[in-house]
Design a protein around this motif. Structure first.
Motif, mmCIF file in Angstrom:
data_model
loop_
_atom_site.group_PDB
_atom_site.id
_atom_site.type_symbol
_atom_site.label_atom_id
_atom_site.label_comp_id
_atom_site.label_asym_id
_atom_site.label_seq_id
_atom_site.Cartn_x
_atom_site.Cartn_y
_atom_site.Cartn_z
ATOM 1 N N ALA A 154 146.974 25.889 12.560
ATOM 2 C CA ALA A 154 148.408 26.192 12.622
ATOM 3 C C ALA A 154 148.923 26.262 14.054
ATOM 4 N N SER A 155 148.125 26.776 14.971
ATOM 5 C CA SER A 155 148.585 26.904 16.356
ATOM 6 C C SER A 155 148.869 25.542 16.993
ATOM 7 N N ASP A 156 148.198 24.494 16.520
ATOM 8 C CA ASP A 156 148.475 23.145 17.032
ATOM 9 C C ASP A 156 149.881 22.700 16.642
ATOM 10 N N VAL A 157 150.244 22.996 15.409
ATOM 11 C CA VAL A 157 151.587 22.640 14.928
ATOM 12 C C VAL A 157 152.643 23.449 15.677
ATOM 13 N N VAL A 158 152.376 24.736 15.866
ATOM 14 C CA VAL A 158 153.309 25.597 16.597
ATOM 15 C C VAL A 158 153.512 25.069 18.015
ATOM 16 N N ALA A 159 152.429 24.696 18.678
ATOM 17 C CA ALA A 159 152.519 24.180 20.047
ATOM 18 C C ALA A 159 153.351 22.906 20.087
ATOM 19 N N ALA A 160 153.151 22.025 19.115
ATOM 20 C CA ALA A 160 153.889 20.756 19.080
ATOM 21 C C ALA A 160 155.377 20.989 18.840
ATOM 22 N N VAL A 161 155.686 21.874 17.901
ATOM 23 C CA VAL A 161 157.094 22.156 17.595
ATOM 24 C C VAL A 161 157.780 22.799 18.791
ATOM 25 N N ASN A 162 157.120 23.731 19.439
ATOM 26 C CA ASN A 162 157.708 24.370 20.624
ATOM 27 C C ASN A 162 157.914 23.366 21.750
ATOM 28 N N PHE A 163 156.931 22.485 21.943
ATOM 29 C CA PHE A 163 157.045 21.461 22.981
ATOM 30 C C PHE A 163 158.222 20.534 22.688
ATOM 31 N N ALA A 164 158.342 20.150 21.429
ATOM 32 C CA ALA A 164 159.448 19.275 21.042
ATOM 33 C C ALA A 164 160.799 19.959 21.232
ATOM 34 N N LYS A 165 160.846 21.229 20.885
ATOM 35 C CA LYS A 165 162.098 21.980 21.038
ATOM 36 C C LYS A 165 162.479 22.111 22.498
ATOM 37 N N THR A 198 142.886 21.339 8.777
ATOM 38 C CA THR A 198 141.786 21.996 8.082
ATOM 39 C C THR A 198 141.861 21.796 6.568
ATOM 40 N N HIS A 199 140.766 21.314 5.998
ATOM 41 C CA HIS A 199 140.677 21.091 4.557
ATOM 42 C C HIS A 199 140.076 22.329 3.892
ATOM 43 N N TYR A 200 140.862 22.955 3.038
ATOM 44 C CA TYR A 200 140.412 24.166 2.358
ATOM 45 C C TYR A 200 139.871 23.886 0.957
ATOM 46 N N LEU A 230 146.163 35.512 -12.765
ATOM 47 C CA LEU A 230 145.744 36.251 -13.955
ATOM 48 C C LEU A 230 146.941 36.637 -14.818
ATOM 49 N N ALA A 231 148.059 36.970 -14.171
ATOM 50 C CA ALA A 231 149.267 37.329 -14.911
ATOM 51 C C ALA A 231 149.793 36.152 -15.735
ATOM 52 N N LYS A 232 149.412 34.953 -15.357
ATOM 53 C CA LYS A 232 149.821 33.747 -16.087
ATOM 54 C C LYS A 232 148.692 33.229 -16.977
ATOM 55 N N ASN A 233 147.693 34.085 -17.191
ATOM 56 C CA ASN A 233 146.553 33.737 -18.038
ATOM 57 C C ASN A 233 145.739 32.576 -17.494
ATOM 58 N N LYS A 234 145.685 32.499 -16.179
ATOM 59 C CA LYS A 234 144.835 31.503 -15.519
ATOM 60 C C LYS A 234 143.753 32.258 -14.761
ATOM 61 N N SER A 235 142.516 31.792 -14.899
ATOM 62 C CA SER A 235 141.396 32.593 -14.399
ATOM 63 C C SER A 235 140.879 32.176 -13.031
ATOM 64 N N SER A 236 141.510 31.183 -12.392
ATOM 65 C CA SER A 236 141.017 30.749 -11.089
ATOM 66 C C SER A 236 142.146 30.125 -10.272
ATOM 67 N N THR A 237 141.909 30.001 -8.983
ATOM 68 C CA THR A 237 142.891 29.408 -8.077
ATOM 69 C C THR A 237 142.192 28.393 -7.172
ATOM 70 N N ILE A 238 142.977 27.555 -6.521
ATOM 71 C CA ILE A 238 142.451 26.653 -5.505
ATOM 72 C C ILE A 238 143.370 26.703 -4.301
ATOM 73 N N ARG A 239 142.791 26.804 -3.126
ATOM 74 C CA ARG A 239 143.554 26.794 -1.879
ATOM 75 C C ARG A 239 143.571 25.365 -1.336
ATOM 76 N N VAL A 240 144.762 24.870 -1.038
ATOM 77 C CA VAL A 240 144.921 23.501 -0.554
ATOM 78 C C VAL A 240 145.603 23.539 0.812
ATOM 79 N N GLY A 241 145.046 22.864 1.786
ATOM 80 C CA GLY A 241 145.593 22.863 3.136
ATOM 81 C C GLY A 241 146.808 21.959 3.287
ATOM 82 N N GLY A 242 147.536 22.178 4.356
ATOM 83 C CA GLY A 242 148.764 21.436 4.605
ATOM 84 C C GLY A 242 148.572 19.950 4.826
ATOM 85 N N GLY A 243 147.351 19.511 5.068
ATOM 86 C CA GLY A 243 147.104 18.087 5.268
ATOM 87 C C GLY A 243 146.341 17.438 4.137
ATOM 88 N N GLU A 244 146.112 18.168 3.060
ATOM 89 C CA GLU A 244 145.326 17.630 1.946
ATOM 90 C C GLU A 244 146.232 17.023 0.881
#
Length: 295
Positions: A154-165, A198-200, A230-244
């Protein structure tokens, strides 16, 4: 390898959705290839990037060498283009030019009628010279970025956005480039190619403990995804990165099922090259109801 004209004519039927990339309407004229925006302190940006991030110069030649061969294949696929080193490839070769039309134009083809595009693309105008147009790095219709940043954290994206700004620099963003309008490419921009972020997903599947359903969300919100799931009756989750994209998420689920007994089911897009996170958070997509949180 096919010639420029061969590749161009291969794309005739798809290119005639020639609305092209609407984001190019206010683009400046083509920049010189060598040392694009050499007036800026790119070293300052590089110094703020993580050790795994990379900022590279690109050119029309890079686009041609990496992307064109795939379009000479009998069944070209975006999957073969996503991981190219310079990160510039698009679903269709002509998307590298404004309005998917390589004929040189100083004002985004506003002075050239649609019928001229039809004549060019169907080979009805003997003056059409795709070979010349598509090999000219100074062609004002060229719509490719000449700086590409591959952020990893994430810090790479922050650096790029700040540089562009700070430098009043426009940014374009690409994951897989899955856009029939070529919306992820624009000249005179710093392109953030998220493919190496980063691929999660490969290690991002979590089985939720049903006994925690009625507990309070932790202060750091680390258990929020499971509680919502769980509140939606789903028993698992998956984390997906911003570039996946969905292909990577699908493969993670397949691997987990092969190892653990086929208990996971991921609902996503039919095309693996869709960006997983974008399609999930878009309220116009049915995947939105499966989004648990964004960090």
């Amino acid at each position: 390898m096919a010639s420029f004209s061969d590749a161009a004519h291969f794309l005739l039927l798809t290119v005639l959705g020639i609305a092209g990339n609407p984001s190019t309407a206010d683009a400046a004229s083509a920049s010189p290839v060598p040392g694009w925006r050499s007036d800026l302190d790119w070293a300052a940006l590089t110094s703020k990037l993580s050790s795994s991030a990379s900022l590279i110069d690109t050119s029309l030649n890079d686009y041609t060498v990496e992307c064109m061969p795939e379009f000479s294949e009998p069944s070209p696929t975006t999957h073969a283009l996503i991981d190219q080193p310079y990160g510039m490839c698009l679903p269709h070769l002509l998307l590298g030019w404004e309005m998917s039309w390589p004929r040189p134009s100083e004002n985004h083809h506003m002075d050239q009628p649609y019928v001229q595009a039809t004549f060019d693309l169907f080979g009805l105008d003997p003056t059409a010279d795709f070979e010349s147009w598509m090999s000219d790095p100074t062609n004002p219709s060229l719509n490719l970025p000449y700086k590409v940043l591959f952020p990893v954290v994430a810090s790479d994206v922050v650096a790029a956005v700040n540089f562009a700004k700070e430098n009043r620099l426009e940014i374009s963003v690409k994951n897989s480039g899955h856009s029939y309008q070529g919306a992820s490419s624009k000249k005179d921009t710093l392109l953030l190619n998220m493919n190496r972020y980063t691929h999660y997903a490969p290690t991002g599947i979590t089985d939720c403990d049903a006994s925690t359903l009625d507990t309070t969300v932790a202060e750091d919100m680390s258990d929020q995804p499971c509680l919502l799931s769980l509140a939606k009756n789903k028993s698992s989750t998956i984390r997906v990165g911003g570039g996946e994209n969905f292909d990577k998420a699908y493969r993670a689920v397949i691997a987990a099922n092969e190892e653990g007994g086929y208990k996971y089911h991921l609902v996503g897009g039919a095309a693996g090259t869709w960006g997983g996170l974008f399609k999930v958070v878009s309220r116009e997509q049915w995947q939105a109801d499966s989004m648990l949180n964004i960090d």
